[in-house]
Design a protein around this motif. Sequence first.
Motif, PDB file in Angstrom:
ATOM      1  N   SER A 210       4.214 -19.503  -6.056  1.00 43.12           N
ATOM      2  CA  SER A 210       3.326 -20.333  -6.985  1.00 43.12           C
ATOM      3  C   SER A 210       2.435 -20.004  -8.299  1.00 43.12           C
ATOM      4  CB  SER A 210       2.155 -21.412  -6.196  1.00 43.12           C
ATOM      5  OG  SER A 210       2.509 -22.425  -5.453  1.00 43.12           O
ATOM      6  N   GLY A 211       3.589 -18.882  -8.491  1.00 42.80           N
ATOM      7  CA  GLY A 211       3.192 -18.360  -9.827  1.00 42.80           C
ATOM      8  C   GLY A 211       1.950 -17.052  -8.965  1.00 42.80           C
ATOM      9  N   ARG A 212       1.263 -16.712  -8.088  1.00 40.44           N
ATOM     10  CA  ARG A 212      -0.170 -16.220  -7.983  1.00 40.44           C
ATOM     11  C   ARG A 212       0.112 -15.314  -7.255  1.00 40.44           C
ATOM     12  NH1 ARG A 212      -3.579 -19.209  -5.570  1.00 40.44           N
ATOM     13  NH2 ARG A 212      -2.120 -20.327  -4.772  1.00 40.44           N
ATOM     14  N   ILE A 213      -0.375 -13.583  -7.849  1.00 39.60           N
ATOM     15  CA  ILE A 213      -0.334 -12.739  -6.052  1.00 39.60           C
ATOM     16  C   ILE A 213      -1.574 -13.366  -4.893  1.00 39.60           C
ATOM     17  CG2 ILE A 213      -0.748 -10.373  -5.952  1.00 39.60           C
ATOM     18  CD1 ILE A 213      -0.038  -9.925  -8.569  1.00 39.60           C
ATOM     19  N   ILE A 214      -0.587 -13.333  -3.776  1.00 38.79           N
ATOM     20  CA  ILE A 214      -1.762 -13.312  -3.094  1.00 38.79           C
ATOM     21  C   ILE A 214      -1.091 -13.011  -1.927  1.00 38.79           C
ATOM     22  CG2 ILE A 214      -0.656 -16.554  -2.919  1.00 38.79           C
ATOM     23  CD1 ILE A 214       0.749 -15.492   0.076  1.00 38.79           C
ATOM     24  N   ASP A 215      -1.068 -11.962  -1.612  1.00 36.94           N
ATOM     25  CA  ASP A 215      -0.947 -10.101  -1.116  1.00 36.94           C
ATOM     26  C   ASP A 215      -0.148  -8.888  -1.403  1.00 36.94           C
ATOM     27  OD1 ASP A 215      -1.462  -9.623   1.911  1.00 36.94           O
ATOM     28  OD2 ASP A 215       0.339  -8.605   1.694  1.00 36.94           O
ATOM     29  N   GLU A 216      -0.826  -8.108  -1.574  1.00 39.80           N
ATOM     30  CA  GLU A 216      -0.476  -6.838  -1.460  1.00 39.80           C
ATOM     31  C   GLU A 216       0.005  -6.131  -0.131  1.00 39.80           C
ATOM     32  OE1 GLU A 216      -1.359  -4.179  -4.259  1.00 39.80           O
ATOM     33  OE2 GLU A 216      -2.232  -5.983  -5.756  1.00 39.80           O
ATOM     34  N   THR A 217       0.909  -5.632   0.359  1.00 37.17           N
ATOM     35  CA  THR A 217       1.038  -4.739   1.455  1.00 37.17           C
ATOM     36  C   THR A 217       2.030  -3.516   1.324  1.00 37.17           C
ATOM     37  OG1 THR A 217       1.187  -6.814   2.843  1.00 37.17           O
ATOM     38  CG2 THR A 217       1.402  -4.730   4.143  1.00 37.17           C
ATOM     39  N   VAL A 218       1.300  -2.387   2.013  1.00 40.55           N
ATOM     40  CA  VAL A 218       1.523  -1.222   1.546  1.00 40.55           C
ATOM     41  C   VAL A 218       2.110  -1.011   2.897  1.00 40.55           C
ATOM     42  CG1 VAL A 218       0.632   1.439   2.108  1.00 40.55           C
ATOM     43  CG2 VAL A 218      -0.432  -0.193   0.963  1.00 40.55           C
ATOM     44  N   ILE A 219       3.143  -1.005   3.320  1.00 42.55           N
ATOM     45  CA  ILE A 219       4.612  -0.742   4.580  1.00 42.55           C
ATOM     46  C   ILE A 219       3.979   0.353   5.045  1.00 42.55           C
ATOM     47  CG2 ILE A 219       7.477  -0.435   5.500  1.00 42.55           C
ATOM     48  CD1 ILE A 219       6.520  -3.198   3.148  1.00 42.55           C
ATOM     49  N   GLY A 220       3.341   1.512   4.834  1.00 43.31           N
ATOM     50  CA  GLY A 220       3.094   1.964   5.869  1.00 43.31           C
ATOM     51  C   GLY A 220       2.269   1.558   7.397  1.00 43.31           C
ATOM     52  N   ASP A 221       1.287   0.638   6.786  1.00 46.89           N
ATOM     53  CA  ASP A 221       0.044  -0.765   6.980  1.00 46.89           C
ATOM     54  C   ASP A 221       0.484  -1.048   7.721  1.00 46.89           C
ATOM     55  OD1 ASP A 221      -1.688   0.778   5.121  1.00 46.89           O
ATOM     56  OD2 ASP A 221      -2.215  -0.206   4.734  1.00 46.89           O
ATOM     57  N   LEU A 222       2.010  -2.135   7.831  1.00 47.21           N
ATOM     58  CA  LEU A 222       2.511  -2.545   9.284  1.00 47.21           C
ATOM     59  C   LEU A 222       3.498  -1.453  10.527  1.00 47.21           C
ATOM     60  CD1 LEU A 222       4.671  -5.181   6.803  1.00 47.21           C
ATOM     61  CD2 LEU A 222       2.415  -5.662   8.513  1.00 47.21           C
ATOM     62  N   ASP A 223       4.084  -0.247   9.368  1.00 51.60           N
ATOM     63  CA  ASP A 223       4.045   0.412  10.760  1.00 51.60           C
ATOM     64  C   ASP A 223       2.864   1.313  11.427  1.00 51.60           C
ATOM     65  OD1 ASP A 223       6.732   0.430   9.972  1.00 51.60           O
ATOM     66  OD2 ASP A 223       6.444   1.724   8.631  1.00 51.60           O
ATOM     67  N   ALA A 224       2.129   1.255  10.898  1.00 53.97           N
ATOM     68  CA  ALA A 224       0.587   2.133  11.838  1.00 53.97           C
ATOM     69  C   ALA A 224       0.091   0.883  12.357  1.00 53.97           C
ATOM     70  CB  ALA A 224      -0.418   2.046  10.730  1.00 53.97           C
ATOM     71  N   ALA A 225       0.159  -0.468  12.535  1.00 45.61           N
ATOM     72  CA  ALA A 225       0.017  -1.681  13.463  1.00 45.61           C
ATOM     73  C   ALA A 225       1.153  -1.464  14.200  1.00 45.61           C
ATOM     74  CB  ALA A 225       0.196  -3.021  12.784  1.00 45.61           C
ATOM     75  N   ASP A 226       2.055  -1.410  14.555  1.00 42.10           N
ATOM     76  CA  ASP A 226       2.626  -1.058  15.589  1.00 42.10           C
ATOM     77  C   ASP A 226       2.352  -0.372  16.556  1.00 42.10           C
ATOM     78  OD1 ASP A 226       3.855  -3.322  14.526  1.00 42.10           O
ATOM     79  OD2 ASP A 226       6.249  -2.589  13.555  1.00 42.10           O
ATOM     80  N   THR A 227       1.609   1.329  16.223  1.00 40.56           N
ATOM     81  CA  THR A 227       1.406   2.403  17.033  1.00 40.56           C
ATOM     82  C   THR A 227       0.072   2.290  17.001  1.00 40.56           C
ATOM     83  OG1 THR A 227       0.579   3.467  15.746  1.00 40.56           O
ATOM     84  CG2 THR A 227       2.782   3.813  15.560  1.00 40.56           C
ATOM     85  N   ALA A 228       0.033   1.403  16.575  1.00 33.83           N
ATOM     86  CA  ALA A 228      -2.374   0.558  17.597  1.00 33.83           C
ATOM     87  C   ALA A 228      -2.016   0.716  19.037  1.00 33.83           C
ATOM     88  CB  ALA A 228      -2.549  -0.343  16.689  1.00 33.83           C
ATOM     89  N   GLU A 229      -3.796   1.101  19.251  1.00 36.08           N
ATOM     90  CA  GLU A 229      -3.809   0.712  20.654  1.00 36.08           C
ATOM     91  C   GLU A 229      -3.372   0.279  21.560  1.00 36.08           C
ATOM     92  OE1 GLU A 229      -7.235   1.273  23.792  1.00 36.08           O
ATOM     93  OE2 GLU A 229      -7.537   1.600  21.965  1.00 36.08           O
ATOM     94  N   ASP A 230      -3.344  -1.259  20.751  1.00 35.68           N
ATOM     95  CA  ASP A 230      -2.890  -2.684  21.124  1.00 35.68           C
ATOM     96  C   ASP A 230      -1.924  -2.946  21.266  1.00 35.68           C
ATOM     97  OD1 ASP A 230      -5.301  -3.193  22.738  1.00 35.68           O
ATOM     98  OD2 ASP A 230      -5.904  -4.659  21.066  1.00 35.68           O
TER      99      ASP A 230
END
Length: 319
Positions: A210-230
Amino acid sequence: MSEVVLDIQSLTKTVHKQKNIVEDVSFQMQKGEILGLLGPNGAGKTTTIRMIVGLIKKSAGAVFINGYNMDENAQKCRAQIGAIVENPVFYDYMSGWKNLQQHARMAVNPVSKERMEEIVRLVQLEHAIQDKVKKYSLGMKQRLGVAQALLHQPALLILDEPTNGLDPKGIRELRDYLRELADQGISTLVSSHLLSEMQLMCDRVVIMESGRIIDETVIGDLDAADTAEDRVVAFQCGTGQQAQAKKLIESLPGIEILDLEDQQTFVLKMQAEKIPYINKLLVQASIDVYAIERKKTSLEEKFLSLTAADNATLQQEVQ
């Protein structure tokens, strides 16, 4: 020290009746970065891009290219931008090479024959550059469009929906070209709705709604979440055994049941070392285990979650 190539500050576009179709959009791009601009149809992506390159007038805000203000140094800024907004346009009756020559004549700075040959090699069109463009596939036309945009050695490449009409092979080729350009220090802003492809292509994504920025995501952070302990893990059990499995697992400490995807599959959040234990527990309870799959965090899941939440917020504001 990082080098800022594109700096967008509070970019806004207001249309009739004082409606903002783009509102207070701000972000930066670093040298050699591939940034994805994502959002559903009507989110304001193309309008934002058109304001950045000067195709439409902005209502407020500022655009800086390598430190130059577009309002004060429009010619210098445009000389550093190569853009394909929507589909690239060519003279179909002319060869790819002659199309590049025609484009080179309009460049602010002279473009040598050596530079043209270098770009043709970069986009891997040597075999077809003397053919008429009407014989080109969509993928070849997109590559020729990228070649045109790169002729004058821009610092910033802007591509609006560059994968439209491309088959999977063409999409992968485009992704590889953009990564090669990034390695050479060229920044690329890519607008697209293909979320899985953006996760593979981009270093970072900005999500608009709707014309606004609602999020900025570093793709590496998504990948890091996949290697987290949980870990998030899906177990597929036998037909009619899901309820029994759920009852067995829900009382266990340190394990969270996230979802029951269908009649056979349940999704757990747990430490990786507990996966063999859960498998053994299910088998000992005579529950058939057909598959164990680690679930990766996807950009698509995050995007859908964010846009759904933003839509809900907007509806509450209207009410």
